[in-house]
Design a protein around this motif. Structure first.
Motif, PDB file in Angstrom:
ATOM      1  N   TYR A  45       0.840  -1.208   0.000  1.00  0.00           N
ATOM      2  CA  TYR A  45       0.000   0.000   0.000  1.00  0.00           C
ATOM      3  C   TYR A  45       0.874   1.256   0.000  1.00  0.00           C
ATOM      4  CZ  TYR A  45      -3.648   3.278   1.478  1.00  0.00           C
ATOM      5  OH  TYR A  45      -4.525   4.339   1.548  1.00  0.00           O
ATOM      6  N   GLY A  48       2.581   1.599  -3.463  1.00  0.00           N
ATOM      7  CA  GLY A  48       1.610   2.042  -4.446  1.00  0.00           C
ATOM      8  C   GLY A  48       1.935   1.706  -5.887  1.00  0.00           C
ATOM      9  N   GLY A  51      -1.199  -3.758  -7.399  1.00  0.00           N
ATOM     10  CA  GLY A  51      -2.422  -4.185  -6.757  1.00  0.00           C
ATOM     11  C   GLY A  51      -2.481  -5.693  -6.886  1.00  0.00           C
ATOM     12  N   GLU A  81     -10.543  -5.309  -0.445  1.00  0.00           N
ATOM     13  CA  GLU A  81     -11.909  -5.067  -0.900  1.00  0.00           C
ATOM     14  C   GLU A  81     -12.467  -6.369  -1.465  1.00  0.00           C
ATOM     15  OE1 GLU A  81     -11.338  -2.064  -3.825  1.00  0.00           O
ATOM     16  OE2 GLU A  81     -11.213  -0.423  -2.361  1.00  0.00           O
ATOM     17  N   TYR A 102     -14.442  -5.082 -14.427  1.00  0.00           N
ATOM     18  CA  TYR A 102     -13.374  -4.087 -14.609  1.00  0.00           C
ATOM     19  C   TYR A 102     -13.515  -2.941 -13.612  1.00  0.00           C
ATOM     20  CZ  TYR A 102      -9.704  -1.624 -17.122  1.00  0.00           C
ATOM     21  OH  TYR A 102      -8.515  -1.010 -17.451  1.00  0.00           O
ATOM     22  N   PRO A 106      -9.130  -3.811  -7.979  1.00  0.00           N
ATOM     23  CA  PRO A 106      -8.460  -3.116  -6.873  1.00  0.00           C
ATOM     24  C   PRO A 106      -7.519  -2.031  -7.371  1.00  0.00           C
ATOM     25  CG  PRO A 106      -7.390  -5.214  -7.283  1.00  0.00           C
ATOM     26  CD  PRO A 106      -8.628  -5.195  -8.143  1.00  0.00           C
ATOM     27  N   ALA A 107      -7.458  -0.939  -6.627  1.00  0.00           N
ATOM     28  CA  ALA A 107      -6.492   0.112  -6.917  1.00  0.00           C
ATOM     29  C   ALA A 107      -5.101  -0.373  -6.536  1.00  0.00           C
ATOM     30  CB  ALA A 107      -6.850   1.374  -6.137  1.00  0.00           C
ATOM     31  N   LYS A 108      -4.079   0.286  -7.015  1.00  0.00           N
ATOM     32  CA  LYS A 108      -2.718  -0.086  -6.654  1.00  0.00           C
ATOM     33  C   LYS A 108      -2.534   0.077  -5.149  1.00  0.00           C
ATOM     34  CE  LYS A 108      -0.633   0.716 -11.155  1.00  0.00           C
ATOM     35  NZ  LYS A 108       0.384   1.445 -11.953  1.00  0.00           N
ATOM     36  N   LYS A 110      -3.787  -2.166  -3.054  1.00  0.00           N
ATOM     37  CA  LYS A 110      -4.855  -2.902  -2.381  1.00  0.00           C
ATOM     38  C   LYS A 110      -4.973  -4.340  -2.898  1.00  0.00           C
ATOM     39  CE  LYS A 110      -7.711   1.019  -1.057  1.00  0.00           C
ATOM     40  NZ  LYS A 110      -9.097   1.502  -0.889  1.00  0.00           N
ATOM     41  N   GLY A 112      -7.775  -6.988  -3.932  1.00  0.00           N
ATOM     42  CA  GLY A 112      -9.179  -7.157  -4.298  1.00  0.00           C
ATOM     43  C   GLY A 112      -9.505  -8.639  -4.348  1.00  0.00           C
ATOM     44  N   ASN A 168      -0.103  -3.908 -16.264  1.00  0.00           N
ATOM     45  CA  ASN A 168      -0.304  -2.600 -15.643  1.00  0.00           C
ATOM     46  C   ASN A 168      -0.220  -2.652 -14.114  1.00  0.00           C
ATOM     47  OD1 ASN A 168      -1.158  -0.354 -17.753  1.00  0.00           O
ATOM     48  ND2 ASN A 168      -1.973  -2.306 -18.467  1.00  0.00           N
ATOM     49  N   THR A 170      -1.202  -5.257 -11.841  1.00  0.00           N
ATOM     50  CA  THR A 170      -2.106  -6.048 -11.006  1.00  0.00           C
ATOM     51  C   THR A 170      -1.631  -7.502 -10.978  1.00  0.00           C
ATOM     52  OG1 THR A 170      -4.011  -4.644 -11.522  1.00  0.00           O
ATOM     53  CG2 THR A 170      -4.475  -6.830 -10.631  1.00  0.00           C
TER      54      THR A 170
END
Length: 284
Positions: A45, A48, A51, A81, A102, A106-108, A110, A112, A168, A170
């Motif tokens: 986290y 950053g 993800g 999340e 999509y 999850p954001a970078k 985090k 998911g 990207n 993830t």
């Protein structure tokens, strides 16, 4: 445990794949692993850069909900999340089949967790092809237009989707909770026999159970076609819940370690002024 034993690297046959393993003191070992996952997620986290998307698939009663609760209970609430995908809504059906997944990524920084995933679009819809008609695809006029080629094409689009995600930042890990039909029967009976578990039971579970062979065929096909080096499938024996949770947690931990997450450092200017900052605070 060797996590490599559970990854789908070559064609598998589910009927020949174990559904039960028992690890001694699995609960105690899980506690240690999930604390390590929590610390790594804190660093992820802060950095950053990456993800993580964890995809869970399995037949009804395979233990997805309780697994999520037990594996990620030590992770900071801001860092994980969970999304459970049900029957598509009217709005979701107005978009392509990957759209709702999509927008839930999850954001970078985090983790998911998808409880049921985009693979429902080549699983449930393959067992129940009439569901596809709700998508109003111009080239599909009836279920007679649906064949293996249609679903295999969707799998290729899913492969491309996941390839895009990994390029990207993830990290994509996919888990199939491999439950035996006998153990599902035991768990359904438990829901009926224990009053406080009754709410979990649905008559639809029995209808889907009758389609077990079709589901296993579809699972086997998608596992073999969509397990890729950058987004692998892991087949987890799920008859023993504590062991299944431990195996998944261990795999997640080992994968996270590979990325060598690092916390950001202060700028040279701020580092040189640390003593001044401390003085200012102490003199308040």
């Amino acid at each position: 445990m060797n996590t490599e034993d559970y990854i789908v690297k070559k064609p598998i046959k589910l009927l020949e794949t174990s559904t039960k393993e028992v690890v001694e003191d699995a609960k105690g070992k899980l506690k240690k692993i999930r604390r390590k996952i929590s610390k790594l997620q804190d660093t992820m986290y802060a950095e950053g850069k990456y993800g993580m998307l964890i995809c869970l698939q399995g037949m009804d009663t395979s233990g997805k909900d309780s697994l999520i609760r037990e594996v990620f209970k030590d992770v900071n609430a801001r860092g994980v999340e969970v999304h459970s995908f049900k029957v598509p809504t009217e709005l979701e059906l107005k978009h392509d089949f990957l759209w709702r997944h999509y927008i839930a990524l999850p954001a970078k920084g985090k983790i998911g967790v998808f409880n049921r995933t985009h693979y429902e679009n080549v699983l449930v819809t393959r067992v129940h092809p009439e569901y596809i008609l709700s998508e109003k695809i111009p080239t599909i006029q009836s279920i007679d237009n649906l064949n293996d080629e249609f679903y295999h094409d969707r799998m290729e689009r899913i492969n491309a989707f996941e390839n895009h995600l990994t390029k990207n930042g993830t990290i994509v890990l996919k888990f199939f909770l491999n439950l035996s039909k006998d153990e599902q029967k035991n768990r359904l009976l438990r829901r009926l026999q224990i009053p406080e578990k009754n709410w979990k039971f649905s008559s639809g579970d029995l209808k889907e159970r009758k389609l077990w062979s079709k589901y296993m065929f579809c699972y086997q096909d998608l596992l073999n076609r969509t397990s890729k080096e950058n987004a692998p499938w892991f087949v987890i024996p799920a008859d023993d819940k504590p062991t299944a949770r431990l195996l998944l947690a261990d795999i997640v931990l080992e994968e996270m370690k590979k990325y060598n997450f690092k916390e950001p450092t202060l700028s040279k200017k701020d580092t040189e002024q640390l003593a001044d900052f401390k003085t200012q605070l102490n003199n308040e």
